[in-house]
Design a protein around this motif. Structure first.
Motif, PDB file in Angstrom:
ATOM      1  N   LYS A  40       0.832  -1.204   0.000  1.00 23.53           N
ATOM      2  CA  LYS A  40       0.000   0.000   0.000  1.00 23.53           C
ATOM      3  C   LYS A  40       0.866   1.254   0.000  1.00 23.53           C
ATOM      4  N   TYR A  41       1.997   1.165   0.682  1.00 29.09           N
ATOM      5  CA  TYR A  41       2.854   2.323   0.868  1.00 29.09           C
ATOM      6  C   TYR A  41       4.189   2.151   0.148  1.00 29.09           C
ATOM      7  N   ALA A  42       4.193   1.414  -0.933  1.00 29.95           N
ATOM      8  CA  ALA A  42       5.431   1.133  -1.671  1.00 29.95           C
ATOM      9  C   ALA A  42       6.030   2.398  -2.274  1.00 29.95           C
ATOM     10  N   ASP A  43       5.208   3.403  -2.525  1.00 28.90           N
ATOM     11  CA  ASP A  43       5.718   4.650  -3.090  1.00 28.90           C
ATOM     12  C   ASP A  43       6.687   5.343  -2.132  1.00 28.90           C
ATOM     13  N   PHE A  44       6.520   5.109  -0.845  1.00 24.40           N
ATOM     14  CA  PHE A  44       7.320   5.794   0.155  1.00 24.40           C
ATOM     15  C   PHE A  44       8.525   4.999   0.635  1.00 24.40           C
ATOM     16  N   VAL A 110      14.806   0.703   9.018  1.00 27.14           N
ATOM     17  CA  VAL A 110      13.540   0.613   8.296  1.00 27.14           C
ATOM     18  C   VAL A 110      12.720   1.873   8.530  1.00 27.14           C
ATOM     19  N   GLY A 111      12.650   2.315   9.779  1.00 30.71           N
ATOM     20  CA  GLY A 111      11.918   3.550  10.079  1.00 30.71           C
ATOM     21  C   GLY A 111      12.539   4.760   9.422  1.00 30.71           C
ATOM     22  N   LYS A 112      13.853   4.819   9.438  1.00 28.20           N
ATOM     23  CA  LYS A 112      14.565   5.934   8.805  1.00 28.20           C
ATOM     24  C   LYS A 112      14.336   5.931   7.304  1.00 28.20           C
ATOM     25  N   SER A 113      14.408   4.767   6.692  1.00 27.81           N
ATOM     26  CA  SER A 113      14.183   4.643   5.254  1.00 27.81           C
ATOM     27  C   SER A 113      12.758   5.055   4.887  1.00 27.81           C
ATOM     28  N   PHE A 114      11.813   4.652   5.713  1.00 25.45           N
ATOM     29  CA  PHE A 114      10.415   5.005   5.474  1.00 25.45           C
ATOM     30  C   PHE A 114      10.222   6.514   5.571  1.00 25.45           C
ATOM     31  N   THR A 115      10.809   7.134   6.595  1.00 24.84           N
ATOM     32  CA  THR A 115      10.689   8.584   6.776  1.00 24.84           C
ATOM     33  C   THR A 115      11.342   9.344   5.635  1.00 24.84           C
ATOM     34  N   ASP A 120      11.081  12.606   0.696  1.00 24.04           N
ATOM     35  CA  ASP A 120      11.462  12.785  -0.709  1.00 24.04           C
ATOM     36  C   ASP A 120      10.243  12.816  -1.612  1.00 24.04           C
ATOM     37  N   ASP A 121       9.304  11.940  -1.351  1.00 22.99           N
ATOM     38  CA  ASP A 121       8.104  11.883  -2.179  1.00 22.99           C
ATOM     39  C   ASP A 121       7.267  13.139  -2.008  1.00 22.99           C
ATOM     40  N   LYS A 123       8.390  16.108  -1.293  1.00 27.41           N
ATOM     41  CA  LYS A 123       9.064  17.207  -1.991  1.00 27.41           C
ATOM     42  C   LYS A 123       8.826  17.135  -3.497  1.00 27.41           C
ATOM     43  N   GLN A 124       8.784  15.924  -4.042  1.00 26.12           N
ATOM     44  CA  GLN A 124       8.616  15.765  -5.490  1.00 26.12           C
ATOM     45  C   GLN A 124       7.178  15.979  -5.933  1.00 26.12           C
ATOM     46  N   ASN A 125       6.251  15.502  -5.150  1.00 27.64           N
ATOM     47  CA  ASN A 125       4.837  15.554  -5.556  1.00 27.64           C
ATOM     48  C   ASN A 125       4.019  16.196  -4.447  1.00 27.64           C
ATOM     49  N   GLU A 126       3.659  17.416  -4.646  1.00 26.77           N
ATOM     50  CA  GLU A 126       2.887  18.107  -3.626  1.00 26.77           C
ATOM     51  C   GLU A 126       1.453  17.596  -3.558  1.00 26.77           C
ATOM     52  N   THR A 127       0.907  17.157  -4.661  1.00 29.64           N
ATOM     53  CA  THR A 127      -0.450  16.618  -4.666  1.00 29.64           C
ATOM     54  C   THR A 127      -0.397  15.150  -5.073  1.00 29.64           C
ATOM     55  N   ASN A 128       0.239  14.370  -4.285  1.00 31.52           N
ATOM     56  CA  ASN A 128       0.407  12.953  -4.583  1.00 31.52           C
ATOM     57  C   ASN A 128      -0.804  12.173  -4.079  1.00 31.52           C
ATOM     58  N   SER A 129      -1.347  11.339  -4.924  1.00 35.46           N
ATOM     59  CA  SER A 129      -2.504  10.540  -4.520  1.00 35.46           C
ATOM     60  C   SER A 129      -2.127   9.527  -3.441  1.00 35.46           C
ATOM     61  N   GLY A 130      -0.852   9.132  -3.375  1.00 37.39           N
ATOM     62  CA  GLY A 130      -0.405   8.230  -2.326  1.00 37.39           C
ATOM     63  C   GLY A 130      -0.545   8.848  -0.950  1.00 37.39           C
ATOM     64  N   TRP A 131      -0.317  10.166  -0.867  1.00 39.00           N
ATOM     65  CA  TRP A 131      -0.478  10.851   0.409  1.00 39.00           C
ATOM     66  C   TRP A 131      -1.939  10.893   0.828  1.00 39.00           C
ATOM     67  N   ASP A 132      -2.814  11.054  -0.141  1.00 35.39           N
ATOM     68  CA  ASP A 132      -4.248  11.026   0.188  1.00 35.39           C
ATOM     69  C   ASP A 132      -4.638   9.659   0.731  1.00 35.39           C
ATOM     70  N   LYS A 133      -4.087   8.593   0.125  1.00 35.86           N
ATOM     71  CA  LYS A 133      -4.402   7.243   0.573  1.00 35.86           C
ATOM     72  C   LYS A 133      -3.888   6.981   1.976  1.00 35.86           C
ATOM     73  N   ILE A 134      -2.688   7.419   2.273  1.00 34.90           N
ATOM     74  CA  ILE A 134      -2.104   7.173   3.599  1.00 34.90           C
ATOM     75  C   ILE A 134      -2.861   7.966   4.671  1.00 34.90           C
ATOM     76  N   GLN A 135      -3.348   9.141   4.333  1.00 34.98           N
ATOM     77  CA  GLN A 135      -4.079   9.922   5.311  1.00 34.98           C
ATOM     78  C   GLN A 135      -5.460   9.339   5.603  1.00 34.98           C
ATOM     79  N   THR A 136      -6.079   8.728   4.605  1.00 33.48           N
ATOM     80  CA  THR A 136      -7.390   8.141   4.856  1.00 33.48           C
ATOM     81  C   THR A 136      -7.279   6.764   5.484  1.00 33.48           C
ATOM     82  N   ASP A 137      -6.176   6.044   5.252  1.00 36.79           N
ATOM     83  CA  ASP A 137      -6.003   4.718   5.844  1.00 36.79           C
ATOM     84  C   ASP A 137      -5.645   4.782   7.324  1.00 36.79           C
TER      85      ASP A 137
END
Length: 138
Positions: A40-44, A110-115, A120-121, A123-137
């Motif tokens: 689910k969070y592979a983008d990050f 693992v935690g550091k890599s995730f953070t 990085d994500d 900074k690259q994508n201000e309106t990333n749909s992955g962020w919307d998914k993580i906030q609703t999950d």
């Protein structure tokens, strides 16, 4: 008396192997659920973080097959099958112990890599749909 004690050992070996069969299934299920949740969070995350669930599934499969063979060896009283089972079980125990120690040692990475991946994500994508998914999950 020896016949009774050998019979008891046979059934105890079968019972313990059955517990290993169940633990192998548990490892497979835990790995599959972890892999499902991680994807689910592979983008990050880095690609190396998906190896832990894959390793759980692999080790669980090996434990399951090995314990099943141990059950068959105990049931059929096969000396060579039981000796092979004992050696392979000792090897798997050592591998699981090493994996547990490695997971404990690298838990902060693992935690550091995730953070870092999330930052990085973001900074690259201000309106990333992955962020919307993580906030609703969460």
């Amino acid at each position: 008396m020896a016949s009774c004690s050998m019979s008891m050992i046979k059934y105890l070996l079968f019972a313990f192997n059955f517990l290993f069969v169940i633990s192998g299934i548990g490892l497979i299920v835990a790995g599959a659920l972890s892999l499902k949740n991680i994807t689910k969070y592979a983008d990050f995350m880095d690609d190396k973080n998906t190896t832990s669930p894959t390793m759980l599934i692999t080790v669980g499969s090996i434990v399951f097959v090995l314990a099943f063979l141990g059950c068959c060896g105990a049931w059929k009283d096969s000396y060579w099958m039981l000796m092979t089972f004992a050696v392979l079980l000792a090897i798997i125990f050592a591998l699981e112990l090493a994996a547990g120690i490695a997971a404990y040692v690298y838990r902060k990475d693992v935690g550091k890599s995730f953070t870092e991946g999330m930052e990085d994500d973001l900074k690259q994508n201000e309106t990333n749909s992955g962020w919307d998914k993580i906030q609703t999950d969460v």
